[in-house]
Motif scaffolding. Sequence first.
Motif, PDB file in Angstrom:
ATOM      1  N   TYR A   1       0.834  -1.204   0.000  1.00 39.16           N
ATOM      2  CA  TYR A   1       0.000   0.000   0.000  1.00 39.16           C
ATOM      3  C   TYR A   1       0.871   1.257   0.000  1.00 39.16           C
ATOM      4  CZ  TYR A   1      -3.776   3.172   1.498  1.00 39.16           C
ATOM      5  OH  TYR A   1      -4.683   4.202   1.575  1.00 39.16           O
TER       6      TYR A   1
ATOM      7  N   ARG B   1      -2.185   7.062   5.793  1.00 37.12           N
ATOM      8  CA  ARG B   1      -3.257   6.142   5.386  1.00 37.12           C
ATOM      9  C   ARG B   1      -4.581   6.902   5.286  1.00 37.12           C
ATOM     10  NH1 ARG B   1      -6.522   2.214   3.402  1.00 37.12           N
ATOM     11  NH2 ARG B   1      -7.704   1.080   4.965  1.00 37.12           N
TER      12      ARG B   1
ATOM     13  N   GLU C   1      -6.849  -0.543  -4.278  1.00 37.13           N
ATOM     14  CA  GLU C   1      -8.241  -0.933  -4.061  1.00 37.13           C
ATOM     15  C   GLU C   1      -8.359  -2.428  -3.804  1.00 37.13           C
ATOM     16  OE1 GLU C   1     -10.218   0.502  -7.521  1.00 37.13           O
ATOM     17  OE2 GLU C   1     -10.158   2.608  -6.863  1.00 37.13           O
TER      18      GLU C   1
ATOM     19  N   ARG D   1      -6.509   7.782   1.529  1.00 40.94           N
ATOM     20  CA  ARG D   1      -7.871   7.347   1.215  1.00 40.94           C
ATOM     21  C   ARG D   1      -8.699   8.507   0.675  1.00 40.94           C
ATOM     22  NH1 ARG D   1     -10.044   3.695   6.155  1.00 40.94           N
ATOM     23  NH2 ARG D   1     -11.688   3.235   4.642  1.00 40.94           N
TER      24      ARG D   1
ATOM     25  N   GLU E   1      -7.924  -3.428  -0.111  1.00 41.79           N
ATOM     26  CA  GLU E   1      -8.960  -3.086   0.871  1.00 41.79           C
ATOM     27  C   GLU E   1      -9.886  -4.271   1.121  1.00 41.79           C
ATOM     28  OE1 GLU E   1      -8.855  -0.478   2.572  1.00 41.79           O
ATOM     29  OE2 GLU E   1      -7.783   1.029   1.426  1.00 41.79           O
ATOM     30  N   PRO E   2     -10.417  -4.379   2.354  1.00 37.17           N
ATOM     31  CA  PRO E   2     -10.101  -3.532   3.510  1.00 37.17           C
ATOM     32  C   PRO E   2      -8.781  -3.963   4.155  1.00 37.17           C
ATOM     33  CG  PRO E   2     -11.707  -5.186   4.147  1.00 37.17           C
ATOM     34  CD  PRO E   2     -11.449  -5.384   2.670  1.00 37.17           C
ATOM     35  N   LEU E   3      -7.943  -2.992   4.468  1.00 37.99           N
ATOM     36  CA  LEU E   3      -6.702  -3.306   5.167  1.00 37.99           C
ATOM     37  C   LEU E   3      -7.023  -3.694   6.608  1.00 37.99           C
ATOM     38  CD1 LEU E   3      -4.256  -0.502   3.961  1.00 37.99           C
ATOM     39  CD2 LEU E   3      -4.059  -2.946   3.513  1.00 37.99           C
TER      40      LEU E   3
END
Length: 325
Positions: free
Chosen positions: A251, A301, A282, A305, A285-287
């Motif tokens: 990320y 982070r 994308e 977003r 996600e979700p991290l």
Amino acid sequence: MEKPLLSVIVPVYKVEEYLDECIRSIVSQTYENLELLLVDDGSPDRSGEICDAWAAKDSRIRVIHKENAGAGAARNAALDAAKGELIGFVDSDDYISPQMYEHLYSMLDETTDIAECGYVSVTEGGAAFPELSHDVRRYTPQEAMACHIADTCFRQLIWNKLYRRGVIGNIRFPEQTVIDDEFFTYQVLGNARSLKRTESICYAYRQQAGSVMHQKYSLKRISGLRAKQMRLRYLEEHMPELAADAKYELYFSCLFAMQSALRSMAPEERREAERSFHEIMENLEPLPPNAALTAKRKILRFMTRLSLKGTAALLNVLQDIHLLK
């Protein structure tokens, strides 16, 4: 008892200025039972002639001449031709200490498949290699992979390591990519039974302005992010306990790549790169929650977003005015 044969693999392309120093450092190893495979990757300068001249002087040297297809294809050709039980890689503009492979071999035991040493970045020849350290640490594959993800040791670098042939097996480098080691290293780390590392500086890594890692960001370098995507899939299957760390590393790699894209890419290419970064991020996600995430990265982070491009642009400004390293 004779030591096992070591195959040292050197892909060669447009390095006539540095090649003699590289080859001399290998044939002068205190570990003498080696073969040196020089792969002339269709080099347009005198590099191929230099390889042949060395082979005429030392029977341990074999030269493979092939059409230009990149370092990955060159290394694959050498891996297929190698006869050794041990494998080492050296880049043709670099050089190594006389004791490097002897030292790394001394670290191998019945269950150690990879040994790693330290390296020094240089701009010229004649690096002074410090006295060898005998402070050696053993790692499990999981420990080594965690370090690999964090980029602290057992990095994607292939050339400061000695490998048992079996740990490589059928793993090969991708071809026609500007970055190939990131596709290779995590797989061999995962294959190892155990690994060892010494802080001894035995490898001289030459910094050149024209090298891949010193060129402006280009669409070709997105292959490095694709390699990390493949690594993540590998970890999800084989080392799921490390998958969350790998997700966060990928990320933030996209964010830092966006910074480089903003600095050096033309608008049309930059938009294409940004689409790739968004697509990769994308898919992450979700991290998962990460209690170890630093306050700085938590802020990044949150901002990313909201806007990847805006966050990257702000980081560039902060770096330019020396408020951020």
